[in-house]
Design a protein around this motif. Structure first.
Motif, PDB file in Angstrom:
ATOM      1  N   ASP A  18       0.865  -1.185   0.000  1.00 17.24           N
ATOM      2  CA  ASP A  18       0.000   0.000   0.000  1.00 17.24           C
ATOM      3  C   ASP A  18       0.901   1.235   0.000  1.00 17.24           C
ATOM      4  N   LEU A  19       1.082   1.800  -1.209  1.00 18.26           N
ATOM      5  CA  LEU A  19       2.089   2.847  -1.408  1.00 18.26           C
ATOM      6  C   LEU A  19       1.801   4.102  -0.587  1.00 18.26           C
ATOM      7  N   GLU A  20       0.513   4.449  -0.501  1.00 19.51           N
ATOM      8  CA  GLU A  20       0.156   5.657   0.259  1.00 19.51           C
ATOM      9  C   GLU A  20       0.510   5.485   1.733  1.00 19.51           C
ATOM     10  N   ALA A  21       0.169   4.292   2.255  1.00 20.24           N
ATOM     11  CA  ALA A  21       0.477   4.008   3.663  1.00 20.24           C
ATOM     12  C   ALA A  21       1.988   4.035   3.884  1.00 20.24           C
ATOM     13  N   LEU A  22       2.719   3.529   2.913  1.00 22.30           N
ATOM     14  CA  LEU A  22       4.183   3.530   3.038  1.00 22.30           C
ATOM     15  C   LEU A  22       4.705   4.963   3.085  1.00 22.30           C
ATOM     16  N   LYS A  23       4.189   5.804   2.177  1.00 24.98           N
ATOM     17  CA  LYS A  23       4.658   7.199   2.129  1.00 24.98           C
ATOM     18  C   LYS A  23       4.383   7.893   3.455  1.00 24.98           C
ATOM     19  N   GLU A  24       3.216   7.578   4.036  1.00 28.46           N
ATOM     20  CA  GLU A  24       2.876   8.176   5.316  1.00 28.46           C
ATOM     21  C   GLU A  24       3.814   7.703   6.433  1.00 28.46           C
ATOM     22  N   ALA A  25       4.231   6.449   6.333  1.00 26.06           N
ATOM     23  CA  ALA A  25       5.076   5.866   7.382  1.00 26.06           C
ATOM     24  C   ALA A  25       6.510   6.376   7.317  1.00 26.06           C
ATOM     25  N   CYS A  26       6.944   6.834   6.128  1.00 23.68           N
ATOM     26  CA  CYS A  26       8.325   7.305   5.965  1.00 23.68           C
ATOM     27  C   CYS A  26       8.525   8.658   6.651  1.00 23.68           C
ATOM     28  N   GLY A  27       9.687   8.813   7.248  1.00 19.63           N
ATOM     29  CA  GLY A  27       9.969  10.095   7.889  1.00 19.63           C
ATOM     30  C   GLY A  27      11.382  10.138   8.416  1.00 19.63           C
ATOM     31  N   PRO A  28      11.681  11.158   9.207  1.00 25.64           N
ATOM     32  CA  PRO A  28      13.055  11.310   9.716  1.00 25.64           C
ATOM     33  C   PRO A  28      13.454  10.192  10.677  1.00 25.64           C
ATOM     34  N   GLN A  29      12.453   9.413  11.140  1.00 26.60           N
ATOM     35  CA  GLN A  29      12.747   8.295  12.043  1.00 26.60           C
ATOM     36  C   GLN A  29      13.039   7.010  11.258  1.00 26.60           C
ATOM     37  N   THR A  30      12.895   7.049   9.928  1.00 27.34           N
ATOM     38  CA  THR A  30      13.035   5.834   9.113  1.00 27.34           C
ATOM     39  C   THR A  30      14.502   5.507   8.838  1.00 27.34           C
ATOM     40  N   ALA A  31      14.950   4.386   9.343  1.00 26.37           N
ATOM     41  CA  ALA A  31      16.315   3.944   9.047  1.00 26.37           C
ATOM     42  C   ALA A  31      16.346   3.205   7.725  1.00 26.37           C
ATOM     43  N   GLY A  32      15.283   2.465   7.431  1.00 24.77           N
ATOM     44  CA  GLY A  32      15.255   1.724   6.179  1.00 24.77           C
ATOM     45  C   GLY A  32      13.998   0.897   6.046  1.00 24.77           C
ATOM     46  N   LEU A  33      13.896   0.231   4.895  1.00 24.57           N
ATOM     47  CA  LEU A  33      12.766  -0.661   4.599  1.00 24.57           C
ATOM     48  C   LEU A  33      13.343  -2.016   4.220  1.00 24.57           C
ATOM     49  N   MET A  34      12.768  -3.074   4.783  1.00 17.99           N
ATOM     50  CA  MET A  34      13.186  -4.431   4.399  1.00 17.99           C
ATOM     51  C   MET A  34      12.082  -5.042   3.554  1.00 17.99           C
ATOM     52  N   MET A  35      12.421  -5.515   2.362  1.00 18.15           N
ATOM     53  CA  MET A  35      11.397  -6.210   1.585  1.00 18.15           C
ATOM     54  C   MET A  35      11.981  -7.238   0.643  1.00 18.15           C
ATOM     55  N   THR A  36      11.113  -8.169   0.245  1.00 18.17           N
ATOM     56  CA  THR A  36      11.481  -9.151  -0.767  1.00 18.17           C
ATOM     57  C   THR A  36      10.773  -8.752  -2.045  1.00 18.17           C
ATOM     58  N   ASN A  37      11.386  -9.031  -3.171  1.00 19.86           N
ATOM     59  CA  ASN A  37      10.729  -8.798  -4.450  1.00 19.86           C
ATOM     60  C   ASN A  37      11.247  -9.814  -5.451  1.00 19.86           C
ATOM     61  N   PRO A  38      10.386 -10.689  -6.001  1.00 16.75           N
ATOM     62  CA  PRO A  38       8.962 -10.811  -5.739  1.00 16.75           C
ATOM     63  C   PRO A  38       8.682 -10.983  -4.245  1.00 16.75           C
ATOM     64  N   SER A  39       7.527 -10.483  -3.848  1.00 15.00           N
ATOM     65  CA  SER A  39       7.183 -10.481  -2.440  1.00 15.00           C
ATOM     66  C   SER A  39       6.773 -11.860  -1.971  1.00 15.00           C
ATOM     67  N   THR A  40       6.534 -11.969  -0.682  1.00 10.78           N
ATOM     68  CA  THR A  40       6.075 -13.256  -0.139  1.00 10.78           C
ATOM     69  C   THR A  40       4.655 -13.571  -0.582  1.00 10.78           C
ATOM     70  N   CYS A  41       4.004 -12.655  -1.295  1.00 14.83           N
ATOM     71  CA  CYS A  41       2.699 -12.964  -1.883  1.00 14.83           C
ATOM     72  C   CYS A  41       2.861 -13.682  -3.221  1.00 14.83           C
ATOM     73  N   GLY A  42       4.110 -13.914  -3.615  1.00 18.17           N
ATOM     74  CA  GLY A  42       4.355 -14.655  -4.848  1.00 18.17           C
ATOM     75  C   GLY A  42       4.156 -13.825  -6.104  1.00 18.17           C
ATOM     76  N   VAL A  43       4.213 -12.498  -5.953  1.00 12.25           N
ATOM     77  CA  VAL A  43       4.049 -11.625  -7.115  1.00 12.25           C
ATOM     78  C   VAL A  43       5.143 -10.561  -7.108  1.00 12.25           C
ATOM     79  N   PHE A  44       5.440 -10.047  -8.312  1.00 11.96           N
ATOM     80  CA  PHE A  44       6.449  -8.997  -8.414  1.00 11.96           C
ATOM     81  C   PHE A  44       5.864  -7.675  -7.925  1.00 11.96           C
ATOM     82  N   GLU A  45       6.584  -6.988  -7.060  1.00  8.77           N
ATOM     83  CA  GLU A  45       6.133  -5.683  -6.545  1.00  8.77           C
ATOM     84  C   GLU A  45       6.347  -4.653  -7.651  1.00  8.77           C
ATOM     85  N   ARG A  46       5.234  -4.246  -8.267  1.00  2.00           N
ATOM     86  CA  ARG A  46       5.333  -3.416  -9.466  1.00  2.00           C
ATOM     87  C   ARG A  46       5.726  -1.973  -9.169  1.00  2.00           C
ATOM     88  N   GLN A  47       5.504  -1.542  -7.934  1.00  2.00           N
ATOM     89  CA  GLN A  47       5.784  -0.127  -7.606  1.00  2.00           C
ATOM     90  C   GLN A  47       7.170   0.040  -6.992  1.00  2.00           C
TER      91      GLN A  47
END
Lengths: 454, 491
Positions: free
Chosen positions: B197-226
């Motif tokens: 959920d890109l909007e939710a991600l943008k909202e979560a990002c801020g000066p407190q964000t050290a980083g994001l951990m993700m798999t791609n393709p994701s654990t949903c078995g699909v390629f994260e298109r965004q």
């Protein structure tokens, strides 16, 4: 296509079932400009098994054979042929983590037997199914002690300088991210031991645990009873770091202390139990503790239970500690462990038995004593410390250690590890002997050292 | 299959031994330098058995396992592909097995050459600028990666970053790792189509964000298109992007994490590079980094002198900013040698085929399973190298759960897929066939699934009470956890 079995007909049939024109069409959700236009140009072309085997055989040969007296946490032992013949059976080698218990009873029973072997060797109540190695196992033990010591609020643990410096640095690299501090405890420069005297300045202060290494990095045997009692009297847990071979003849950590109260957590490097030196891995770390602390232990644990017909069976248990259930509240992030090495160690230990392992330990000690005698007969070579040793001993040389070791290496003798970098002991080396060395090997080393020093 | 249920300890008889394996006993005299107070009073209760008994016992136990060498093993996210025997033989060459980890470089040129080439191979295939082979498993690779992110921020004096963002579908190791590195975890929701959920991600990002951990393709078995928008959002906030390489098999040779904007990745060589799982390990979890994290890579690494061509170790004395050592020596060397063998056999074109044929297999299996009535979790999406089915309907209509179907598959001599992961899809299977299985092997699995779906309707007990053909029936896990029996005792 190496390891891909499809014929052109298979590929067509599969594409047809999917309703796609080509394999490339299956990647249509990936933005085109992200796709590898580079063709991985820097990679070599593929080769057959014969050619790659030949290349690797040449490389393996290139690592010249040398007569080695290196220890420092990895030790050469005889490994019975049966150990790896069985451990590399496809049924063990190519199985996954035993999450489907009914289809993994072989692996699960092996782990249960392993847990029993480790508990009995260490004198502790319970063991987990292994961690990566001895050094990272110590980091897990340190973090565990913070959770388990309810009396302490401290994020500090006392760590002796005489602990293997590689353990200290790996442990520190892991735990410092959680603001855990390893506070150094000096050793006695004459004895090469960690003495209760060296701990006096910390009396009455709050620490979660004291680490006790038996033997310590110099091979010296510590007065483990006195150290254990001091730690417990000061409200600390005891984390024992031990060599598994030595436990066939030395007091197990579960009985340390004048009243045999014992250590609280035990870790160590499992490599001496049937794992080849193999450039440092894969080895396995063993980890055991008292019953009281089992829920704070990281890693997989196997329990014996019954099936719905009342028949004995084995399964993963206490999984609520683990990352796949507990996520950010897990005791550790560990998932994959060192299953196959642990399997080999179980077979090794069963083959050796209590008497066989005691013989191995006895020979290691006797050979090391003999080697120390032969080397200290050379002018200017002396034992660095007075403490009794298990199977490793520190010696001072009349010349710079690094240079002597380099000259020995030219003669294809790896004559020990320099203590210069880690301890500033420029002329000191650490040598190890095990049951693999013959009297002739010891003489060869002594002769070569004499020549190099002459 | 053996019905060996006796423990090795129950074979034990006082005085029996595998005599050929132990050196002759030493005399008490030879042990006199060890103070009596430090000597063990009672000998440890290890089994006293002969060599044949040991060989027979463990050989019999081995037959009670499913294994890739015996069965189709479609565990999602685990990449249970064929483990080449040639790789095992090469890693077990005496020159490699007998090399002490602290042997000087003069006596290690062959081994160092393999490691140096493997580092370069992994760099190219992932599009990263530097690789360290030191981490001993995926979770330790994750640890190294996040520790490097922390070291990077700290070196810049940017110490207000306290949070790691993680999509809710992530592997459990991700949040556990972030905590081990001293961070708080903030989960990011995943949308109905499997993308973050890109909007939710943008909202979560801020000066407190050290980083994001993700798999791609994701654990949903699909390629994260965004992925590029995600990368931009995290980078704009000053955070770094971590790639969990659990699903690297899907895109090997197709897309490189480095080209997607990731700053640090770990690879699971026991998945993507065909080294064995060994009943739970060992693995190897090398890390690759972009330019800005090069100085923090864990040590030791293999280096090469550009003039002499000689190889040497790069350690903390020459790379003092490194996050340091993660093991006593240099990680799981024997696993790395097996991965090196695999990489050399496959080469450039083989790497590209891995992504292609693993994706082909997964999409084929998905379409065929949908055709027999299985419900895909993301039916409008392409499968990557794996995909998710949900049995929520069977659970509701027939009281047959994903667990039941998994257990019944064992009776059909098929290993069960990963179940109940990711957590956000109810009653799910995560299925990954890999590129090394034949079409016939997949067809057998499809036939078994068709029969089980039929049984779920007509005779649900055969499913809910399965398995019937294994060494044990379903186990009492409650008893296992409540009446802890973790160590054998004779009494």
């Amino acid at each position: 296509m190496p390891y891909i079995p499809h014929t052109p007909d298979d590929v067509q049939a599969m594409l047809q079932a999917i309703g796609a024109d080509s394999i490339e069409a299956l990647f249509d959700e990936i933005p085109a400009h992200l796709k590898a236009g580079h063709g991985l140009d820097a990679l070599p072309e593929g080769r057959g098994e014969m050619e790659v085997t030949r290349l690797m055989a040449e490389r393996a040969e290139q690592d010249r054979f040398a007569l080695s007296f290196l220890g420092g946490g990895a030790y050469a032992h005889h490994i019975p042929a049966a150990v790896w013949e069985i451990a590399t059976r496809g049924e063990f080698y190519t199985a996954y983590t035993p999450y489907q218990a009914e289809a993994s009873q072989g692996t699960l029973q092996v782990i249960y037997e392993y847990q029993t072997l480790i508990a009995r060797l260490t004198g502790m109540d319970v063991s987990n199914a292994s961690v990566y190695d001895g050094a990272s196992g110590l980091a897990e033990a340190v973090l565990m002690s913070l959770r388990a010591n309810r009396k302490s609020k401290s994020r500090k643990v006392l760590v002796p300088d005489a602990l293997n410096p590689r353990y200290r640095s790996a442990c520190d690299a892991i735990v410092r991210n959680q603001d855990v501090e390893l506070v150094s405890v000096p050793f006695c420069a004459d004895a090469g031991q960690t003495l209760v005297d060296g701990l006096k300045e910390h009396e009455g202060q709050d620490f979660a645990a004291l680490v006790i290494s038996q033997p310590n990095y110099f091979g010296s045997l510590e007065d483990v009873d006195a150290l254990t009692d001091w730690a417990h009297a000061n409200g600390q847990l005891v984390i024992a770091v031990v060599n598994p071979t030595s436990l066939a003849i030395l007091t197990p950590p579960g009985e340390w202390g004048a009243d045999g109260e014992g250590a609280d957590i035990v870790v160590g490097e499992g490599q001496p139990l049937g794992i080849p030196l193999s450039s440092g891995g894969p080895y396995f770390g063993f980890m055991a503790c008292t019953q009281k602390h089992v829920r704070q232990m990281p890693g997989r644990i196997i329990g014996r239970t019954i099936d719905l017909e009342g028949k004995q069976g084995f399964t993963l248990t206490l999984q609520a500690r683990e990352q796949h259930i507990r996520r950010s509240k897990a005791t550790s992030n560990i998932c994959t462990n060192q299953g196959l090495a642990m399997t080999a160690a179980t077979i090794y230990t069963s083959l050796l038995g209590p008497d066989g392992l005691a013989s191995v330990a006895g020979h290691c000690h006797a050979n090391t004593q003999k080697l120390a005698d032969k080397l200290t007969a050379i002018d200017g070579v002396e034992r660095a410390f007075t403490a009794p040793v298990f199977h490793e001993v520190a010696l001072t040389l009349p010349q710079d250690a690094d240079s002597v070791l380099a000259r020995l290496a030219e003669k294809d003798i790896l004559g020990g590890l320099s203590l210069a970098k880690d301890y500033g002991m420029k002329n000191a080396i650490l040598v190890n002997s095990t049951e693999v060395h013959t009297e002739g090997d010891l003489d060869l080393f002594a002769q070569a050292l004499k020549e190099v020093l002459a | 299959m053996s019905n060996e249920t006796t423990l090795i300890f129950q074979h034990s008889r006082p005085g029996r031994s595998a005599t050929a394996q132990a050196p002759k006993p030493v005399s008490e005299d030879q042990l006199s330098a060890i103070p009596a107070s430090l000597r063990r009073k009672n000998k440890p209760g290890l089994p006293e058995v002969g060599e044949l008994e040991v060989v027979r016992h463990y050989t019999n136990l081995s037959t009670k396992n499913f294994a890739i060498d015996k069965q189709f093993y479609p565990l999602g996210s685990c990449t249970m592909k064929y483990n080449p025997r040639g790789a095992n033989r090469a890693a077990m060459l005496p020159g490699f097995l007998n090399r002490h980890p602290l042997a000087p470089a003069s006596h290690s040129q062959g081994y160092l050459a393999c490691m140096y080439e493997l580092q370069n191979f992994l760099k190219e295939v992932t599009g990263m600028k530097g690789v360290s082979l030191a981490p001993m498993a995926g979770a330790q690779g994750e640890f190294a990666g996040v520790a490097m992110i922390r070291a990077y921020h700290e070196a810049r004096g940017d110490d207000a970053r306290t949070e790691i963002l993680i999509p809710e579908a992530a592997h459990g190791t991700n949040p556990a790792t972030a905590v081990m590195c001293g961070y708080k975890v903030r989960e990011v929701p995943v949308g109905k189509n499997g993308d973050v959920d890109l909007e939710a991600l943008k909202e979560a990002c801020g000066p407190q964000t050290a980083g994001l951990m993700m798999t791609n393709p994701s654990t949903c078995g699909v390629f994260e298109r965004q992925i590029e928008a995600i990368s931009k959002a995290v980078h704009d906030a000053g955070g770094l992007l971590y790639y969990d390489g659990a699903n690297l098999n899907a895109i090997l040779g197709k897309v490189r994490p480095g080209d997607m904007g990731f700053d640090v990745i770990h690879m699971n060589l026991h998945k993507t590079f065909a080294t064995p799982h060994g009943g739970g390990g060992p693995g190897a979890g090398p890390v690759g980094v972009s330019q800005r994290l090069l100085d923090y890579l864990p040590t030791p690494m293999a280096g090469q002198d550009s003039e002499s061509g000689d190889y040497h170790w790069i350690d903390t004395d020459t790379l003092p900013t490194s996050i340091g050592h993660l093991s006593a020596f240099m990680g799981n060397a024997g696993v790395l040698l097996r991965a090196y063998f695999y990489a050399m056999v496959l080469g450039r074109e083989g790497m590209i085929r891995v992504g292609e044929y693993s994706t082909l297999a997964a999409n084929y299996l998905l379409k065929r399973l949908e055709a027999i009535g299985c419900q895909a979790a993301y039916p409008e999406r392409r499968a990557s190298h794996e995909f998710i089915l949900t049995f929520a309907k069977q659970a509701k209509d027939n009281h047959v759960t994903a667990l039941d179907i998994a257990k019944r598959l064992l009776d059909y001599n098929q290993h069960a897929p990963t179940i109940y992961f990711p957590l956000l899809v109810p009653e799910c299977f995560l299925i990954e066939p890999t590129e090394t299985e034949t079409k016939e092997a997949m067809d057998d699995f499809i036939d078994a699934m068709a029969k089980i779906l039929e049984e779920a309707n007509t005779n649900p007990e055969t499913v809910t009470e399965a398995p019937f053909t294994q060494p044990v029936r379903r186990l009492d896990e409650v008893k296992a956890a409540k009446e802890l029996d973790l160590v054998w005792s004779e009494a």
